[in-house]
Design an enzyme around this catalytic site. Structure first.
Site, PDB file in Angstrom:
ATOM      1  CG  ASP A 254      -1.977   1.026   1.225  1.00 17.06           C
ATOM      2  OD1 ASP A 254      -1.897   1.944   0.398  1.00 17.06           O
ATOM      3  OD2 ASP A 254      -2.911   0.924   2.041  1.00 17.06           O
ATOM      4  CG  HIS A 348      -8.074   0.982  -5.011  1.00 19.18           C
ATOM      5  ND1 HIS A 348      -9.011   1.856  -4.491  1.00 19.18           N
ATOM      6  CD2 HIS A 348      -6.874   1.344  -4.447  1.00 19.18           C
ATOM      7  CE1 HIS A 348      -8.426   2.696  -3.666  1.00 19.18           C
ATOM      8  NE2 HIS A 348      -7.135   2.418  -3.620  1.00 19.18           N
TER       9      HIS A 348
END
Length: 440
Positions: A254, A348
């Protein structure tokens, strides 16, 4: 990377100096401080052979027998991030490498507290933060972190939209601080959102982080009341064999597409420019905070392949589904044998990419959280999302609006709290954070 950004981002390691002895002569408290610094330096030298130094890359050698005493992670404890430097314009905690422990807290000014009271509070907070970040013990200390070094402690201060009305400063409130729009996925708790004043704390030692939180809360007594407070964590530096991008609680790498301080336009994207209308914010930044609960039970029922299609990246190494490594650019136009995009249209990573948002980007610097379990047995866990940008409307809001319209990850997330804060530049020597606003 500019020298200014380097100064703001780079921590330094503390150690005893010969000149300290003359300063501590006849001062028992100073002598105690000197002894503690010497201890840190001694441990650091003793442990150097078993330690690889660097960002997230420190690792203790595994060859020691069980009878050997444990070795201290000396570089973690003794690393200091300056509260202010001669060249840095930005507060610490923005470009500082992610720390292992974090606390977020918002305060509302007490009834009757005016601009003068707010200035006195910021003066106390700045003094306490500077002492603690240097590894020094402030007055009336609780002793919680008495044995520890600064441990990369950072304390960052910001102002919420409501602060300006309560201090008579509405004319000096930036338009960038206008409330965020509503998003369809929002399920926000007003009691855990916004606030007059905001504090972000990070450290590589849990006691050091808690100690800072407690000290600042005590400083606020009589001037401001705690509105909400949240706790977060990341990997401890040295937990991986080499430095790498953090993972979130979904197991995904991330932060791959984060702007880097070495980018030519980094300062332009993240920090308020010298031509900003509100002079007191020049060199500052805007922080968007979101408490995002992850529906981990639902997520973990999906196969790894399904998860990767939702994100648009491989789970093991963060590489885009179009191939390469984590840092390989996504080929958004690549199609598979079936004629469909290799990176799905609602993935995403595709929707959030700067290429999909007219170049909009923000510096994401989150903490994970786990606050136990809900009544249905599901973990109350997820991300304390924090992002930094020069203009929230052109960065966070633009990207979030697009995610809100069709992000494949959205069904696995719940946005439960939110806040937007103006984070002024670092205090100059002898000043406190926010003085140009409160006394300008």
């Amino acid at each position: 990377m500019s020298k200014r950004t380097e100064q703001a981002a780079a921590p330094r390691t503390t150690g005893a100096k010969a000149s300290d002895e003359s300063k501590t002569s006849g001062d028992p408290q100073a002598s105690t401080e000197l002894s503690r610094r010497r201890l840190l330096g001694t441990v650091g030298a003793a442990g150097a052979a078993g330690l690889v130094v660097g960002g997230a890359g420190g690792a203790i050698g595994a060859s020691a027998s069980q009878q050997d005493p444990p070795k201290a992670l000396a570089t973690i404890g003794s690393t200091e991030v300056p509260f202010r430097t001669a060249r840095a314009r930005h507060q610490a905690g923005i470009t500082t490498p992610l720390q292992a422990n974090g606390h977020l807290a918002a305060f509302d000014l007490a009834p009757g507290a005016d601009r003068k009271a707010a200035a006195a509070l910021l003066r106390r907070w700045s003094r306490t933060a500077e002492e603690l970040m240097a590894g020094r013990t402030p007055d009336a200390d609780t002793g919680v972190a008495l044995d520890a070094g600064p441990s990369s402690l950072t304390v960052t201060f910001g102002f919420g939209h409501s602060f300006f009305g309560r201090t008579g400063l509405t004319k000096r409130r930036p338009v960038q601080l206008d409330p965020l729009p509503d998003f369809s996925a929002d399920a926000l708790d007003p009691g855990r959102s916004n606030g007059d004043l905001w504090i972000q704390i990070g450290a590589d030692d849990a006691l050091v982080a808690f100690h800072a939180l407690r000290a600042l809360q005590k400083d606020a007594a009589g001037s401001a009341r705690l509105r909400w407070q949240m706790n977060g964590f990341n990997r401890t530096p040295g937990a991986t064999a080499h430095p790498m991008t953090a993972r979130n609680l979904m197991g995904q790498i991330d932060g791959t597409n984060n702007p880097k301080p070495s980018d030519e336009d980094f300062d332009q994207r993240i920090f308020v420019g010298r031509d900003a209308e509100q002079q007191w914010m020049r060199g500052g930044s805007y922080a968007v905070f979101r408490r995002i609960r992850m529906l981990l039970d639902d997520w973990e029922k999906r196969s790894r392949r399904e998860q990767e299609k939702v994100i648009g990246r491989r789970k093991d190494n963060g590489a885009p589904l179009t191939g390469g490594s984590e840092t390989t650019a996504m080929r958004l136009d690549a199609t598979g044998p079936d004629g469909l995009p290799v990176i799905p249209a609602n993935a995403h990573a595709r929707i959030a990419a700067p290429e999909s948002n007219q170049g909009a980007a923000m510096l994401r610097r989150p903490f994970s959280f786990h606050d136990g379990y809900r009544e249905d047995g599901a973990p109350d866990a997820g991300l304390l999302f924090i992002c930094w940008q020069a203009d929230p409307l052109r960065a966070f809001t633009q990207i979030q609006r697009k995610l809100d319209r069709g992000d494949a990850l959205s069904p696995f997330l719940r946005h439960e709290a939110s806040g937007l804060f103006a984070v002024p530049p670092a205090a100059e020597a002898g000043d406190y954070v926010g003085r140009p606003l409160l006394e300008g």
